[in-house]
Design an enzyme around this catalytic site. Structure first.
Site, PDB file in Angstrom:
ATOM      1  N   CYS A 136       0.833  -1.208   0.000  1.00 44.15           N
ATOM      2  CA  CYS A 136       0.000   0.000   0.000  1.00 44.15           C
ATOM      3  C   CYS A 136       0.867   1.257   0.000  1.00 44.15           C
ATOM      4  O   CYS A 136       1.427   1.636   1.035  1.00 44.15           O
ATOM      5  CB  CYS A 136      -0.932   0.000   1.215  1.00 44.15           C
ATOM      6  SG  CYS A 136      -1.999   1.453   1.317  1.00 44.15           S
ATOM      7  N   CYS A 139      -0.505   4.027   2.238  1.00 45.94           N
ATOM      8  CA  CYS A 139      -0.238   3.794   3.663  1.00 45.94           C
ATOM      9  C   CYS A 139       1.221   4.076   4.022  1.00 45.94           C
ATOM     10  O   CYS A 139       1.508   4.703   5.044  1.00 45.94           O
ATOM     11  CB  CYS A 139      -0.556   2.349   4.035  1.00 45.94           C
ATOM     12  SG  CYS A 139      -2.168   1.755   3.517  1.00 45.94           S
ATOM     13  N   ASP A 140       2.144   3.596   3.188  1.00 49.27           N
ATOM     14  CA  ASP A 140       3.549   3.562   3.580  1.00 49.27           C
ATOM     15  C   ASP A 140       4.484   4.422   2.736  1.00 49.27           C
ATOM     16  O   ASP A 140       5.681   4.514   3.037  1.00 49.27           O
ATOM     17  CB  ASP A 140       4.052   2.108   3.534  1.00 49.27           C
ATOM     18  CG  ASP A 140       3.266   1.202   4.467  1.00 49.27           C
ATOM     19  OD1 ASP A 140       2.854   1.691   5.542  1.00 49.27           O
ATOM     20  OD2 ASP A 140       3.058   0.030   4.129  1.00 49.27           O
TER      21      ASP A 140
END
Length: 313
Positions: A136, A139-140
């Site tokens: 992701c 997300c990261d």
């Protein structure tokens, strides 16, 4: 073996399931959450989450799910660390069977079983998961600002991940097994216009390189001549798709061609009245903890209103 009649069963935990439990409990539905084999969902494997509101210093995926679970339990949600192995949605009350053969007769059901990321299946991928390997970018990606990264895949998901990373990373390598992309033309055009994106055509990832501090590179092999080469990257994003966890519901409820549960418009209503869906199991697009939590709230509210209109004697 026992039999129990309840108003609301929630299959699956994670942000969607636990948030649905908070709302359903506060509405007096006395839900029971069946967590399955991975209480808290796959988000518990994420070391650091910085984009969930309310945590200015960030939090681990496990810590986030512990907080949401405790909030659900505060309103007397019953949480059972058991799996549902069989369902019968042909009539109300709906029949759920647990792994130890208990029978649950539920007036309503909220499905929040999530989706599982497709992985490459190489040993080093597992070794560095959470240490530079991610599924992701939203997300990261922040952790790789101004660094070099690789994205693996050639479809819309991979190209969208690469586009996003190109705005924050120094360089993005897109590793594609074929000699063409499967993404939409509009996405391809945007990607090809990016100066800091390099596409590695007809390359198969064979090993993720790293040390005790995390990922340091990616080894690929040419499908043309078998030549191996390594690229220096600090992050590897695997974007070869997701698998919705809907095997249990095949033949019971309407799914789309990829296996996700179909919901009606912006609601959580499924093809069967009294069955609702929340989180990644019905969301092939956003796949974020916060959107899963939001859809859990929607599912519980839809469920509450539906039960008021359809009481079962």
């Amino acid at each position: 073996m026992s039999e129990q009649r309840i108003k609301c069963a929630i299959i699956g935990s994670g942000p969607g399931g636990y948030t649905a439990a908070i709302y359903a409990s506060r509405a007096g539905l006395n839900p029971i959450v069946f967590t399955g084999t991975a209480p808290g969902g796959q988000i518990t494997m994420t070391d650091q989450i910085d984009n969930f509101p309310g945590y200015p210093e960030g939090i681990s995926g496990f810590g986030l799910m512990e907080d949401i679970r405790k909030q659900a339990e505060r309103f007397n949600t019953e949480i059972r660390n058991k799996s549902i192995i069989r369902v019968d949605f042909s009539k109300r009350p709906f029949v759920l069977e647990t792994e130890d053969k208990d029978i649950i007769l539920a007036e309503s059901v909220i499905i929040s079983t999530g989706a599982s990321a497709r992985w490459l299946g190489i040993e080093s991928e597992r070794k560095f998961r959470g240490m530079g390997v991610s599924t992701c970018a939203t997300c990261d990606g922040f952790f790789y600002r101004k660094k070099d990264v690789a994205v693996i895949g050639g479809g819309d998901t991979a190209c969208s991940e690469a586009l996003y990373l190109s705005t924050i990373c120094n360089k993005v390598y897109l590793v594609v097994r074929r000699d063409q992309l499967r993404a939409s033309k509009a996405v391809q055009d945007m990607l090809l216009a990016k100066e800091n994106v390099e596409i590695l055509w007809k390359q198969k990832p064979v090993e993720i390189l790293g040390d005790e501090e995390g990922v340091t590179g990616l080894k690929v092999v040419s499908s043309d001549n078998g030549e191996e080469k390594s690229i220096d990257v600090m992050g590897v994003f695997v974007a070869i798709g997701n698998i919705p966890n809907t095997e249990l519901f095949k033949g019971q409820i309407e799914l789309d061609e990829a296996g996700y549960i179909k919901t009606q418009g912006a609601s959580s209503y499924t093809s069967i009245e009294g069955i609702f869906a929340a989180g990644d199991v019905q969301d092939p697009r956003y796949k974020q903890a916060i959107t899963a939590a939001g859809s859990g709230a929607i599912a519980a509210i839809d469920c509450e209103h539906w039960l008021m209109e359809h009481p079962l004697q």
